[in-house]
Scaffold this motif. Structure first.
Motif, PDB file in Angstrom:
ATOM      1  N   GLY A   9      17.334  10.413 -52.745  1.00  0.00           N
ATOM      2  CA  GLY A   9      16.232  11.283 -53.120  1.00  0.00           C
ATOM      3  C   GLY A   9      14.922  10.931 -52.445  1.00  0.00           C
ATOM      4  N   TYR A  10      14.844   9.723 -51.895  1.00  0.00           N
ATOM      5  CA  TYR A  10      13.619   9.274 -51.246  1.00  0.00           C
ATOM      6  C   TYR A  10      13.625   9.551 -49.747  1.00  0.00           C
ATOM      7  CZ  TYR A  10      12.527   6.875 -55.602  1.00  0.00           C
ATOM      8  OH  TYR A  10      12.245   6.600 -56.911  1.00  0.00           O
ATOM      9  N   MET A  11      14.708  10.166 -49.268  1.00  0.00           N
ATOM     10  CA  MET A  11      14.762  10.519 -47.839  1.00  0.00           C
ATOM     11  C   MET A  11      15.392  11.897 -47.649  1.00  0.00           C
ATOM     12  SD  MET A  11      17.763   7.873 -46.573  1.00  0.00           S
ATOM     13  CE  MET A  11      17.215   6.413 -47.436  1.00  0.00           C
ATOM     14  N   ASP A  12      15.122  12.806 -48.602  1.00  0.00           N
ATOM     15  CA  ASP A  12      15.658  14.159 -48.496  1.00  0.00           C
ATOM     16  C   ASP A  12      14.760  15.002 -47.590  1.00  0.00           C
ATOM     17  OD1 ASP A  12      13.439  14.742 -49.996  1.00  0.00           O
ATOM     18  OD2 ASP A  12      14.497  15.821 -51.576  1.00  0.00           O
ATOM     19  N   PRO A  13      15.130  16.262 -47.310  1.00  0.00           N
ATOM     20  CA  PRO A  13      14.318  17.090 -46.396  1.00  0.00           C
ATOM     21  C   PRO A  13      12.858  17.215 -46.792  1.00  0.00           C
ATOM     22  CG  PRO A  13      16.463  18.107 -46.725  1.00  0.00           C
ATOM     23  CD  PRO A  13      16.401  16.929 -47.673  1.00  0.00           C
ATOM     24  N   GLY A  14      12.550  17.089 -48.088  1.00  0.00           N
ATOM     25  CA  GLY A  14      11.153  17.134 -48.504  1.00  0.00           C
ATOM     26  C   GLY A  14      10.331  16.027 -47.881  1.00  0.00           C
ATOM     27  N   ASN A  15      10.927  14.844 -47.745  1.00  0.00           N
ATOM     28  CA  ASN A  15      10.237  13.737 -47.093  1.00  0.00           C
ATOM     29  C   ASN A  15       9.986  14.019 -45.614  1.00  0.00           C
ATOM     30  OD1 ASN A  15      12.035  12.598 -49.357  1.00  0.00           O
ATOM     31  ND2 ASN A  15      10.607  10.934 -49.009  1.00  0.00           N
ATOM     32  N   TRP A  16      10.938  14.697 -45.004  1.00  0.00           N
ATOM     33  CA  TRP A  16      10.862  14.911 -43.567  1.00  0.00           C
ATOM     34  C   TRP A  16       9.627  15.708 -43.179  1.00  0.00           C
ATOM     35  CZ3 TRP A  16      15.874  15.144 -40.397  1.00  0.00           C
ATOM     36  CH2 TRP A  16      16.818  14.280 -40.955  1.00  0.00           C
ATOM     37  N   ILE A  17       9.440  16.848 -43.843  1.00  0.00           N
ATOM     38  CA  ILE A  17       8.345  17.729 -43.452  1.00  0.00           C
ATOM     39  C   ILE A  17       6.994  17.130 -43.811  1.00  0.00           C
ATOM     40  CG2 ILE A  17       8.199  19.138 -45.552  1.00  0.00           C
ATOM     41  CD1 ILE A  17       8.204  20.457 -41.921  1.00  0.00           C
ATOM     42  N   THR A  18       6.923  16.405 -44.954  1.00  0.00           N
ATOM     43  CA  THR A  18       5.642  15.814 -45.349  1.00  0.00           C
ATOM     44  C   THR A  18       5.311  14.596 -44.490  1.00  0.00           C
ATOM     45  OG1 THR A  18       6.803  14.620 -47.121  1.00  0.00           O
ATOM     46  CG2 THR A  18       5.674  16.644 -47.729  1.00  0.00           C
ATOM     47  N   SER A  19       6.297  13.756 -44.218  1.00  0.00           N
ATOM     48  CA  SER A  19       6.029  12.544 -43.440  1.00  0.00           C
ATOM     49  C   SER A  19       5.775  12.853 -41.969  1.00  0.00           C
ATOM     50  CB  SER A  19       7.197  11.557 -43.571  1.00  0.00           C
ATOM     51  OG  SER A  19       7.308  11.082 -44.899  1.00  0.00           O
ATOM     52  N   ILE A  20       6.632  13.673 -41.361  1.00  0.00           N
ATOM     53  CA  ILE A  20       6.419  14.028 -39.949  1.00  0.00           C
ATOM     54  C   ILE A  20       5.132  14.833 -39.805  1.00  0.00           C
ATOM     55  CG2 ILE A  20       7.319  15.319 -37.972  1.00  0.00           C
ATOM     56  CD1 ILE A  20      10.127  14.630 -38.874  1.00  0.00           C
ATOM     57  N   GLY A  21       4.900  15.760 -40.736  1.00  0.00           N
ATOM     58  CA  GLY A  21       3.669  16.547 -40.698  1.00  0.00           C
ATOM     59  C   GLY A  21       2.433  15.683 -40.885  1.00  0.00           C
ATOM     60  N   GLY A  22       2.532  14.690 -41.786  1.00  0.00           N
ATOM     61  CA  GLY A  22       1.411  13.778 -41.993  1.00  0.00           C
ATOM     62  C   GLY A  22       1.099  12.966 -40.752  1.00  0.00           C
ATOM     63  N   GLY A  23       2.148  12.538 -40.032  1.00  0.00           N
ATOM     64  CA  GLY A  23       1.939  11.788 -38.794  1.00  0.00           C
ATOM     65  C   GLY A  23       1.357  12.644 -37.697  1.00  0.00           C
ATOM     66  N   ALA A  24       1.865  13.884 -37.574  1.00  0.00           N
ATOM     67  CA  ALA A  24       1.385  14.780 -36.520  1.00  0.00           C
ATOM     68  C   ALA A  24      -0.075  15.168 -36.732  1.00  0.00           C
ATOM     69  CB  ALA A  24       2.259  16.034 -36.477  1.00  0.00           C
ATOM     70  N   GLU A  25      -0.488  15.283 -37.997  1.00  0.00           N
ATOM     71  CA  GLU A  25      -1.846  15.753 -38.279  1.00  0.00           C
ATOM     72  C   GLU A  25      -2.860  14.621 -38.415  1.00  0.00           C
ATOM     73  OE1 GLU A  25      -3.978  19.164 -41.027  1.00  0.00           O
ATOM     74  OE2 GLU A  25      -1.827  18.753 -41.183  1.00  0.00           O
ATOM     75  N   TYR A  26      -2.440  13.491 -39.005  1.00  0.00           N
ATOM     76  CA  TYR A  26      -3.403  12.421 -39.294  1.00  0.00           C
ATOM     77  C   TYR A  26      -3.047  11.082 -38.643  1.00  0.00           C
ATOM     78  CZ  TYR A  26      -4.574  15.876 -42.833  1.00  0.00           C
ATOM     79  OH  TYR A  26      -4.915  17.044 -43.469  1.00  0.00           O
ATOM     80  N   GLY A  27      -2.114  11.085 -37.694  1.00  0.00           N
ATOM     81  CA  GLY A  27      -1.742   9.841 -37.033  1.00  0.00           C
ATOM     82  C   GLY A  27      -1.049   8.896 -38.005  1.00  0.00           C
ATOM     83  N   TYR A  28      -1.399   7.615 -37.909  1.00  0.00           N
ATOM     84  CA  TYR A  28      -0.747   6.601 -38.738  1.00  0.00           C
ATOM     85  C   TYR A  28      -1.477   6.362 -40.063  1.00  0.00           C
ATOM     86  CZ  TYR A  28       1.477   5.648 -34.226  1.00  0.00           C
ATOM     87  OH  TYR A  28       2.164   5.776 -33.049  1.00  0.00           O
ATOM     88  N   LEU A  29      -2.495   7.172 -40.353  1.00  0.00           N
ATOM     89  CA  LEU A  29      -3.348   6.960 -41.524  1.00  0.00           C
ATOM     90  C   LEU A  29      -2.563   6.870 -42.823  1.00  0.00           C
ATOM     91  CD1 LEU A  29      -6.224   6.930 -42.870  1.00  0.00           C
ATOM     92  CD2 LEU A  29      -6.044   9.433 -42.964  1.00  0.00           C
ATOM     93  N   LEU A  30      -1.546   7.729 -42.989  1.00  0.00           N
ATOM     94  CA  LEU A  30      -0.856   7.841 -44.271  1.00  0.00           C
ATOM     95  C   LEU A  30       0.335   6.888 -44.401  1.00  0.00           C
ATOM     96  CD1 LEU A  30      -0.999  11.718 -44.798  1.00  0.00           C
ATOM     97  CD2 LEU A  30      -2.537   9.959 -45.679  1.00  0.00           C
ATOM     98  N   LEU A  31       0.514   5.974 -43.447  1.00  0.00           N
ATOM     99  CA  LEU A  31       1.555   4.945 -43.618  1.00  0.00           C
ATOM    100  C   LEU A  31       1.295   4.111 -44.866  1.00  0.00           C
ATOM    101  CD1 LEU A  31       2.254   3.583 -40.002  1.00  0.00           C
ATOM    102  CD2 LEU A  31       3.920   4.648 -41.564  1.00  0.00           C
ATOM    103  N   SER A  32       0.015   3.869 -45.151  1.00  0.00           N
ATOM    104  CA  SER A  32      -0.328   3.102 -46.355  1.00  0.00           C
ATOM    105  C   SER A  32       0.093   3.840 -47.617  1.00  0.00           C
ATOM    106  CB  SER A  32      -1.834   2.813 -46.392  1.00  0.00           C
ATOM    107  OG  SER A  32      -2.588   4.022 -46.384  1.00  0.00           O
TER     108      SER A  32
END
Length: 449
Positions: free
Chosen positions: A48-71
């Motif tokens: 449940g912690y790596m389902d498609p919902g994670n994909w779009i939010t995590s990849i989208g977060g990286g594409a838009e804000y760089g590495y900021l949201l790794l924390s």
């Protein structure tokens, strides 16, 4: 503890009766034998912690804000480990899952309201699985989105087949698929050659006030990482191991190894989520508008003008295969959780196939309507997916607060197994902080209309 057991027996029976207390544990086994015997439930939770919902939010977060949201991913994963430890302990010690415990300690009216909220959270999770599976079928086989949505209804047949293999084999299949997903993204990130100093700096929380877009994405990551339905699932399947419930030392051993299992598997999920965000940042930072959908990501991975010299069709195909595996993997846990919640909150037991059809049917409706209304526009589906993850974050306190409350109670857990003060304090801080952030998000979102 004996008093509590009598109350449990008088309630509504064991959680997931068909798998409860069925997996044998070696007597006087070594640490590694015990760890192997207890390994499995954590994998179903980690899915449940790596389902498609994670994909779009995590990849989208990286594409838009760089590495900021790794924390944010780091903090979310630590919160998840804390909560899943509490959930497993609740199930093992009290022999009640979180739904049963919540229903037992609340009024009928409040229990019904909490059940509705939890069912909506499960639907939100299932929406992500439907969208992920639909788009993966479109990318791999060219199926129209509308056809893909309809086909996802029939994955109930896959689940019924897996259930016949036995719970231990299901755990093994799930762990194998997790490994496949992890290897795919390890390979893709290595090829992408991210800026390692920037990656490490991204894990350090930045002193800044998040704007609405960043807050929405951050809470989407939290909602996609800390899954409320997993708390119900883990408190149930942690009871699948066959132990002597009257022996407090054996119960303590079960709690300890369930925690090891959970933390190891959630560490794998943490790695996958980090890889997703790093991939989004390394390849697509500055191109967030061009990778706003799964199809755009699929195409971008083979477009040298976006992904650079590493672009290739192989990366795209691997991405789509992993996406399909992720959606199908999550189907198993969604069904089990739906059964736990329905039986625990309203004491209703129905056949697994019927439960699966009801859950998937209800989840398909908004996706189907969205697909028809927007004429198969994938961007609309991806927007629906992101907001479904934000809803999960909003629903999370409804599950967190009872969990922290119950596991901190001496009356419910006993002196030996109640949460230490520092664990309870951390749990309440997480619940309050997420609730405050969610209220802020709702106010800002309503203010934009």
């Amino acid at each position: 503890m004996n008093e509590e057991k009598k109350l449990i027996q008088a309630a509504n029976g064991p959680s997931l009766e068909e798998i409860n207390n069925t997996v044998a544990i070696p007597k006087n086994g070594s640490f590694w034998r015990n760890l192997l015997a207890f390994s499995g439930p954590g994998a179903l939770v980690a899915v449940g912690y790596m389902d498609p919902g994670n994909w779009i939010t995590s990849i989208g977060g990286g594409a838009e804000y760089g590495y900021l949201l790794l924390s944010v991913i780091l903090i979310s994963s630590l919160i998840a480990m804390l909560l899943q430890y509490m959930a497993a302990k609740l199930g093992i010690v009290t022999q009640m899952d979180l739904a049963q415990a919540t229903r037992k300690h609340t009024s009928k009216g409040l229990g019904f309201v909490l059940w509705i909220v939890t069912e909506l959270a499960i639907m939100a999770t299932d929406i992500a699985e439907v969208i992920g599976g639909t788009i993966a079928l479109n990318l791999l086989f060219g199926l129209p989105l509308l056809v893909g949505v309809i086909l996802t209804i029939f994955d109930v047949l896959l689940l019924l087949f897996l259930m016949k293999l036995g719970f231990r084999k299901i755990e093994a299949i799930v762990m194998t698929l997790i490994l496949v997903i992890m290897l795919v993204f390890c390979y893709e990130v290595i090829i992408a050659q991210p800026d390692l100093p920037a990656v490490l700096q991204g894990f350090i929380p930045q002193k800044q006030v998040l704007n609405h877009g960043q807050l929405t994405m951050a809470l989407g990551i939290v909602g996609a990482t800390v899954m409320p339905h997993n708390l119900y699932l883990h408190s149930s399947i942690s009871q699948s191991r066959k132990i002597d419930r009257s022996d407090t030392q054996e119960v303590a051993t079960a709690v300890r190894f369930a925690t090891w299992d959970s933390n190891i598997q959630l560490s794998a999920a943490f790695l996958v989520n980090c890889l997703l965000l790093i991939l989004g940042s390394a390849l697509f930072f500055g191109h967030s508008e061009e990778v706003g959908t799964f199809s755009a990501l699929f195409n971008a991975l083979q477009d040298s003008s976006i992904a650079g010299a590493v672009a290739s069709p192989v990366l795209s195909v691997l991405f789509a295969v992993a996406l399909l595996a992720s959606g199908q993997n999550s189907t198993i846990t969604g069904t089990l959780t739906g059964q736990v919640v329905m039986e625990g909150f309203i004491h209703m037991k129905i056949p697994t196939w019927a439960r699966r059809l009801i859950t998937r049917g209800l989840s398909v409706i908004p996706v189907l309507l969205c697909t028809i209304y927007f004429g198969g526009n994938e961007q609309a589906l991806d927007d629906l997916l992101i907001y479904s993850q934000v809803f999960l974050s909003i629903a999370l306190p409804v599950s967190m607060i009872p969990l922290v409350l119950f596991t901190s109670s001496k009356k419910i857990m006993g002196e030996r197994f109640k949460n230490p003060l520092w664990v309870s304090t951390l749990g309440w801080i997480c619940a309050i902080a997420l609730t405050v952030l969610n209220v802020r998000l709702i106010i800002e979102t309503l203010g934009n209309f």
